[in-house]
Scaffold this motif. Structure first.
Motif, PDB file in Angstrom:
ATOM      1  N   ALA A  86      -3.153  -0.874 -17.817  1.00 38.33           N
ATOM      2  CA  ALA A  86      -3.806  -0.676 -16.515  1.00 38.33           C
ATOM      3  C   ALA A  86      -4.416   0.708 -16.331  1.00 38.33           C
ATOM      4  CB  ALA A  86      -2.851  -0.974 -15.362  1.00 38.33           C
ATOM      5  N   GLY A  87      -3.787   1.777 -16.858  1.00 36.55           N
ATOM      6  CA  GLY A  87      -4.343   3.116 -16.722  1.00 36.55           C
ATOM      7  C   GLY A  87      -4.395   3.614 -15.295  1.00 36.55           C
ATOM      8  N   LEU A  88      -3.393   3.262 -14.490  1.00 34.71           N
ATOM      9  CA  LEU A  88      -3.377   3.665 -13.084  1.00 34.71           C
ATOM     10  C   LEU A  88      -2.984   5.130 -12.940  1.00 34.71           C
ATOM     11  CD1 LEU A  88      -1.614   0.525 -11.562  1.00 34.71           C
ATOM     12  CD2 LEU A  88      -4.071   0.944 -11.822  1.00 34.71           C
ATOM     13  N   PHE A  89      -3.426   5.753 -11.837  1.00 36.40           N
ATOM     14  CA  PHE A  89      -3.033   7.123 -11.539  1.00 36.40           C
ATOM     15  C   PHE A  89      -1.610   7.098 -10.967  1.00 36.40           C
ATOM     16  CE2 PHE A  89      -7.717   7.153 -10.787  1.00 36.40           C
ATOM     17  CZ  PHE A  89      -8.044   7.949 -11.874  1.00 36.40           C
ATOM     18  N   PRO A  90      -0.634   7.705 -11.652  1.00 42.86           N
ATOM     19  CA  PRO A  90       0.772   7.566 -11.232  1.00 42.86           C
ATOM     20  C   PRO A  90       1.080   8.207  -9.881  1.00 42.86           C
ATOM     21  CG  PRO A  90       0.563   9.185 -12.996  1.00 42.86           C
ATOM     22  CD  PRO A  90      -0.765   8.510 -12.884  1.00 42.86           C
ATOM     23  N   GLY A 124      -4.033 -11.733  -6.041  1.00 41.66           N
ATOM     24  CA  GLY A 124      -2.756 -12.411  -5.896  1.00 41.66           C
ATOM     25  C   GLY A 124      -1.557 -11.522  -5.685  1.00 41.66           C
ATOM     26  N   LEU A 125      -1.757 -10.359  -5.041  1.00 39.90           N
ATOM     27  CA  LEU A 125      -0.638  -9.451  -4.758  1.00 39.90           C
ATOM     28  C   LEU A 125      -0.408  -9.368  -3.251  1.00 39.90           C
ATOM     29  CD1 LEU A 125      -1.370  -6.491  -7.206  1.00 39.90           C
ATOM     30  CD2 LEU A 125       0.418  -8.225  -7.421  1.00 39.90           C
ATOM     31  N   GLN A 142       0.926  -4.274 -12.318  1.00 39.20           N
ATOM     32  CA  GLN A 142       0.056  -3.144 -12.637  1.00 39.20           C
ATOM     33  C   GLN A 142      -1.291  -3.621 -13.182  1.00 39.20           C
ATOM     34  OE1 GLN A 142       1.846  -0.042 -15.018  1.00 39.20           O
ATOM     35  NE2 GLN A 142       3.818  -0.282 -14.008  1.00 39.20           N
ATOM     36  N   GLN A 143      -1.268  -4.644 -14.043  1.00 37.81           N
ATOM     37  CA  GLN A 143      -2.524  -5.143 -14.586  1.00 37.81           C
ATOM     38  C   GLN A 143      -3.392  -5.755 -13.490  1.00 37.81           C
ATOM     39  OE1 GLN A 143      -2.213  -3.551 -18.177  1.00 37.81           O
ATOM     40  NE2 GLN A 143      -3.963  -4.729 -17.485  1.00 37.81           N
ATOM     41  N   ARG A 144      -2.776  -6.437 -12.534  1.00 41.28           N
ATOM     42  CA  ARG A 144      -3.546  -6.988 -11.415  1.00 41.28           C
ATOM     43  C   ARG A 144      -4.184  -5.871 -10.596  1.00 41.28           C
ATOM     44  NH1 ARG A 144       0.262 -11.180 -12.022  1.00 41.28           N
ATOM     45  NH2 ARG A 144      -0.658 -13.258 -11.704  1.00 41.28           N
TER      46      ARG A 144
END
Length: 364
Positions: A86-90, A124-125, A142-144
């Motif tokens: 996902a590469g999300l900003f933590p 879908g979250l 996270q991927q969603r």
């Protein structure tokens, strides 16, 4: 938006070639999957679309415009990008992550967060996850969120680099279903990278099979690649069971479910020498009751044998065969769109349909 590769080559210092003279067109509103072994140039090809990698020779065009003529920052804000893990900003919340690109594009904070909230539902979250941080989410969640972030500014193009490879098989299948549904509703132009041929043929409108050295081996619809591989490399890569995979593209017309014995959860089922399908109040399958089983009191799910996969009526024959083969009773359960039992099929039923259309799965 159409994506076109015209004679694209990527050569690194020292002479290593990652992509070698690739030419293909990704049609507007379609999903094309790049698939192949490690080192075949899949990700490099993908990253040349948004100029994270520059080609050595050739052109990459968006609707006829060379991407080299577009400012990289402007180009990337107009292209959604989803990567593995996902590469999300933590340090940002879920809503903050999703709102990133709209804010960079000049949206107001209120509009960006409203859009982020809408996209939670789209992928879908539940809304309550919006205030959480990435570390508080499962891998699938996270991927969603990563997909939602890529869609936030409503880009016409979506690049996806092995986005589901780091999650377990059950979650992965659910994410694939979500993506298929999203694409059906949104109609983006998607380039998707994977090393998994099953994922490629399940998701792609077209599949680009690449070989080590960055050469395009074959480009066509999934059924064309499975049924008519152009050479031994493609045949070996798609596998000896490609005839089975080809069932994904064979209509189930003529496959008529039969009735089966059912018993309701909460009832007193008595005994029988037949397998019986247990159903809930909405007639949805819950599992199988073995022949000769005795139940003290009301039937519960603890009394049942797991039922295997389900086949949704009207979809491809592969799902029907999966359901029949995975069922402990050798009876594949057929359900409607609401999940209610329609009937059952056997592997013999599926084979009868195949035998009426042998050319449809005739991969040799």
């Amino acid at each position: 938006m159409t994506i076109e590769f015209r004679g694209v080559t990527k050569r690194y210092e020292g002479g290593a070639v990652a992509v070698d003279d690739m030419s293909l067109t990704v049609p507007d509103g379609s999903m094309t999957v790049f698939v192949g072994p490690s080192g075949c140039g899949k990700t490099t090809s993908l990253r040349m679309v948004n100029r994270m990698v520059e080609p050595t020779d050739g052109e990459v065009l968006l609707d006829g415009r060379n991407v080299r003529d577009i400012d990289p920052a402007e180009l990337r804000r107009g292209i959604g990008y989803v990567i593995q893990h996902a590469g999300l900003f933590p340090h940002r919340t879920v809503l903050g992550n999703i709102a990133t690109v709209p804010l960079l594009s000049g949206w107001s904070r209120r509009a960006a967060r409203r859009r982020a909230g809408e996209l939670l539902d789209t992928v879908g979250l539940p809304a309550e996850l919006g205030s959480r941080y990435p570390a508080q989410l499962s891998g699938g969640q996270q991927q969603r969120v990563g997909v939602a972030r890529a869609l936030a500014a409503d880009p016409p193009v979506l690049l996806m680099d092995e986005p589901f490879s780091a999650v377990d098989p059950v979650v992965r299948e659910g994410l694939q279903d979500e993506l298929i549904d999203l694409q059906r509703r949104l109609g983006k132009t998607i380039v998707f990278v994977t090393h998994d041929i099953d994922e490629a043929v399940r998701l792609g409108d077209r599949v680009a099979v690449m070989r080590v050295g960055g050469r395009l081996a074959q480009y066509g619809t999934p059924s064309e690649v499975l049924r008519h591989p152009v050479d031994d490399f493609v045949a070996g890569f798609v596998g000896k069971d490609r005839g089975y995979r080809g069932l994904s593209f064979l209509s189930a017309d003529g496959l008529e479910p039969e009735e089966t014995a059912t018993v309701a959860i909460g009832s007193s089922p008595g005994t029988s020498d037949r397998w019986r399908l247990a159903v809930d109040d909405d007639h949805r399958p819950r599992g199988w009751l073995e022949p000769g089983s005795t139940v003290d009191g009301a039937l519960t799910e603890a009394d049942l044998v797991a039922g295997g996969s389900l086949y949704r009526r009207g979809t491809s024959l592969r799902g029907a065969l999966d359901a029949a083969l995975s069922s402990p009773a050798s009876l594949g359960v057929v359900v409607d769109d609401a999940g209610a039992v329609v009937g059952v099929v056997t592997s013999r039923h599926v084979l009868d349909v195949i035998e009426r259309h042998p050319e449809s799965v005739g991969a040799t």
